[in-house]
Write an enzyme that holds these catalytic residues in place. Structure first.
Site, PDB file in Angstrom:
ATOM      1  N   LYS A 244      -2.442  10.688  -6.552  1.00 16.41           N
ATOM      2  CA  LYS A 244      -2.102   9.884  -7.726  1.00 16.41           C
ATOM      3  C   LYS A 244      -0.860  10.452  -8.401  1.00 16.41           C
ATOM      4  O   LYS A 244      -0.612  11.655  -8.321  1.00 16.41           O
ATOM      5  CB  LYS A 244      -3.249   9.933  -8.742  1.00 16.41           C
ATOM      6  CG  LYS A 244      -4.472   9.129  -8.374  1.00 16.41           C
ATOM      7  CD  LYS A 244      -5.524   9.203  -9.467  1.00 16.41           C
ATOM      8  CE  LYS A 244      -6.777   8.428  -9.106  1.00 16.41           C
ATOM      9  NZ  LYS A 244      -6.553   6.977  -8.959  1.00 16.41           N
TER      10      LYS A 244
ATOM     11  N   ARG B 136     -15.910   4.115  -3.368  1.00 21.59           N
ATOM     12  CA  ARG B 136     -16.700   3.210  -2.521  1.00 21.59           C
ATOM     13  C   ARG B 136     -17.267   3.934  -1.297  1.00 21.59           C
ATOM     14  O   ARG B 136     -18.302   3.565  -0.772  1.00 21.59           O
ATOM     15  CB  ARG B 136     -15.840   1.995  -2.123  1.00 21.59           C
ATOM     16  CG  ARG B 136     -14.642   2.338  -1.302  1.00 21.59           C
ATOM     17  CD  ARG B 136     -13.595   1.224  -1.304  1.00 21.59           C
ATOM     18  NE  ARG B 136     -12.836   1.178  -2.556  1.00 21.59           N
ATOM     19  CZ  ARG B 136     -11.902   0.275  -2.829  1.00 21.59           C
ATOM     20  NH1 ARG B 136     -11.601  -0.673  -1.951  1.00 21.59           N
ATOM     21  NH2 ARG B 136     -11.264   0.316  -3.978  1.00 21.59           N
TER      22      ARG B 136
HETATM   23  N1  BES Z   1     -11.180   6.359  -9.975  1.00 21.34           N
HETATM   24  C1  BES Z   1     -10.240   5.385  -9.585  1.00 21.34           C
HETATM   25  C2  BES Z   1     -10.297   4.114 -10.455  1.00 21.34           C
HETATM   26  C3  BES Z   1      -9.969   4.280 -11.908  1.00 21.34           C
HETATM   27  C4  BES Z   1      -8.713   3.972 -12.382  1.00 21.34           C
HETATM   28  C5  BES Z   1     -10.925   4.661 -12.812  1.00 21.34           C
HETATM   29  C6  BES Z   1      -8.406   4.085 -13.708  1.00 21.34           C
HETATM   30  C7  BES Z   1     -10.643   4.776 -14.150  1.00 21.34           C
HETATM   31  C8  BES Z   1      -9.375   4.478 -14.612  1.00 21.34           C
HETATM   32  C9  BES Z   1     -10.483   4.988  -8.140  1.00 21.34           C
HETATM   33  O1  BES Z   1     -10.992   5.974  -7.323  1.00 21.34           O
HETATM   34  C10 BES Z   1      -9.158   4.602  -7.576  1.00 21.34           C
HETATM   35  O2  BES Z   1      -8.333   5.448  -7.453  1.00 21.34           O
HETATM   36  N2  BES Z   1      -8.998   3.330  -7.246  1.00 21.34           N
HETATM   37  C11 BES Z   1      -7.786   2.849  -6.720  1.00 21.34           C
HETATM   38  C12 BES Z   1      -8.122   1.955  -5.547  1.00 21.34           C
HETATM   39  C13 BES Z   1      -6.944   1.584  -4.710  1.00 21.34           C
HETATM   40  C14 BES Z   1      -6.418   2.791  -3.979  1.00 21.34           C
HETATM   41  C15 BES Z   1      -7.369   0.527  -3.713  1.00 21.34           C
HETATM   42  C16 BES Z   1      -7.088   2.072  -7.821  1.00 21.34           C
HETATM   43  O3  BES Z   1      -7.765   1.441  -8.619  1.00 21.34           O
HETATM   44  O4  BES Z   1      -5.873   2.127  -7.881  1.00 21.34           O
HETATM   45 MN    MN Z   2      -9.469   7.164  -6.462  1.00 26.45          MN
END
Ligand code: BES
Ligand code: MN
Ligand code: ZN
Length: 494
Positions: free
Chosen positions: A261, A335
């Protein structure tokens, strides 16, 4: 001690610098019975201050010997969320007084209404001060003493709310904790401590999970120096009935893994275990309330880190169900954790329904903002009961679509599925992914990415970890009517 409120019940007023709390009805009507000359003084002062008893407004009035803290109730005070909010306002007002001591004389409120007011005050008093070296002293605790004729009944109704508040606080504490303090093993230890409430707590370590074939969950954790865990919390209050199952995503920190990230806001990913916290808090509440039902909570605990042993984009893992997953993006890790937690819960416990909670996608925040949790379900009955529970607790959920046209986006060329869909509808494709790991059980998924943490306080929910989901699940269980599966979308594998 997360709660800054010390509540007591007594027939007589405590001594000292105590504000007498008076709820004030719509037209300035003073609800408790007061001596006539005092009531007259309050009425005069209310008129001067143009205090009309509007909901949640407060006014401090002094006499030579006493002080009175007036709180407006607006229209007739009912039980439930309005009473709780009033309690939140009462706490703030009392916290703003010099002595922080209140005496609430008999208001002849129904025990449920009084309990909800006190519950709201308690919820509002939460604060997480663990890492301040200069602690607030005990004497800045807010003290509230409650009197009344129906004291015993009031106390017993309140105790049930208190157990629920303890569950909410347990969840909030977990969400607030930073990831260097709260990692999978430590989270599991906190769960084990709940066995003192009569919960059976089992902790699966990596060896146990390997034996069960949980390749999806273990793949996420393999890049971390912290070991992964799965925790099963079982409350058996209901004899031989099949249980209700709650399942939670517990990513104690989500760097994204090799699909790293960006730095901005990454600190928020300490609360990527908000789903697991809600499940644990709900189990704490259920055990504290000694419900005569069977409920099992299952949480998958991992840390998603990039290191020499981390899984790579393109890796293929085998989930406990036997299905293979091509990991296109290591940041879509929640997931993967839930895939194994869901399959394990369904096959081991054969529950009559499953609700999972997860801070699963940023896309749900794009869809709904931070106002609702996203609700996805294969059962219309379960979905509508969650919607009801959400309205009653103001832990609202909004139903989102699913279906084969979304599910299709998970097609992989080398495995049974990919772990991400296309560029759009990311919260929905994530839900479709989860649906593939529930065979036959009424199931709902709550994407709580927008709800686990809050940047602004409300009357009963302070800034930060909200404990969202605990009250929702608690209410769902209280009002449970049964449910059956109405859709099985993932059957399309064209
Ligand atoms: N934990 C994150 C989602 C999240 C984002 C929670 C902001 C709380 C606040 C999750 O694991 C994630 O990184 N999701 C990605 C999915 C994508 C890679 C398909 C996302 O939402 O960008
Ligand atoms: Mn994630
Ligand atoms: Zn995550």
């Amino acid at each position: 001690m997360p709660a800054k409120l010390k509540l007591s019940f007594s027939k007589t007023s405590p001594k000292g610098d105590v504000a007498t709390i008076c709820l004030i009805g719509k037209n300035g009507e003073i609800i408790p019975h007061l001596e006539r000359n005092i009531a007259a003084h309050l009425i005069r002062t209310m008129a001067l201050a143009q205090f009309t008893g509007k909901f949640g407004k407060s006014l401090m009035i002094y006499t030579d010997t006493n002080s009175y803290l007036l709180i407006g109730t607006g229209d007739k005070l009912a039980s439930g969320i309005e009473a709780e909010k009033l309690g939140g306002k009462l706490f703030s007002a009392l916290n703003g007084t010099a002595s922080k001591m209140g005496w609430m004389p008999d208001h002849k409120l129904a025990p449920t209404v009084l309990a909800d007011v006190l519950f709201g005050a308690n919820l509002a008093s939460y604060h997480f001060d663990r890492y301040f070296t200069e602690k607030e002293k005990d004497d800045v605790m807010v003290r509230l003493c409650v009197g009344g004729e129906a004291l015993d009944e009031n106390v017993s109704v309140y105790q049930d709310r208190q157990a629920l508040a303890n569950g909410v606080f347990f969840a909030r504490d977990l969400v607030f904790e930073p990831a260097n303090k709260l990692y999978p093993v430590e989270f599991a230890n906190r769960c084990s401590a709940l066995s003192s409430l009569g919960l059976e707590v089992e902790v699966l370590d990596e060896t146990a999970m390997e034996k069960l074939g949980m390749g999806a969950l273990l793949g996420v954790g393999q890049g971390s120096r912290r070991e992964s865990r799965m925790v099963v919390m079982n409350w058996r209050g209901g004899g031989d009935e099949p249980p209700f199952a709650f399942v939670g995503k517990g990513v104690t920190f989500d760097t994204g893994g090799i699909s790293l990230k960006p730095p901005k806001g990454m600190e928020d990913m300490k609360w990527d275990m908000g789903g697991a916290a809600a499940v644990t808090g709900a189990m704490c509440a259920i055990a504290g309330r000694k419900l005569n039902k069977n409920i099992v909570g299952v949480i998958g605990l991992v840390e998603n880190m990039p290191d020499g042993n981390a899984q790579r984009p393109g890796d293929v893992v085998t989930a406990m169900s036997g299905k293979t997953i091509e990991v296109i993006n290591t940041d879509a890790e929640g997931r993967l954790v839930l895939a194994d937690a869901l399959h394990y819960s369904e096959t081991r416990f054969k529950p009559h329904a499953i609700v999972n909670l997860a801070t699963l996608t940023g896309a749900i925040i794009a869809s709904l903002g931070k106002e609702y949790g996203g609700l996805f379900a294969n059962s219309d009955d379960l979905a509508s009961q969650l919607e009801d529970a959400g309205r009653q607790t103001e832990e609202g959920v909004w139903r989102m679509p699913m279906g084969p046209s979304y599910d299709r986006m998970l097609k992989s060329h080398i495995a049974d599925m990919k772990n991400i869909g296309g560029p759009y509808g990311g919260a929905i494709t994530a839900a479709c992914f989860l649906a593939r790991f529930v065979e036959r059980t009424p199931w709902a998924h709550l994407d709580i990415a927008g709800k686990a943490w809050s940047d602004k306080a409300t009357a009963t929910v302070p800034k930060g970890g909200t404990g969202y989901g605990v009250r929702l699940l608690n209410r769902l269980i209280d009002d449970w009517q049964g449910a059956s599966v109405s859709h099985k979308w993932e059957q399309s594998d064209d």
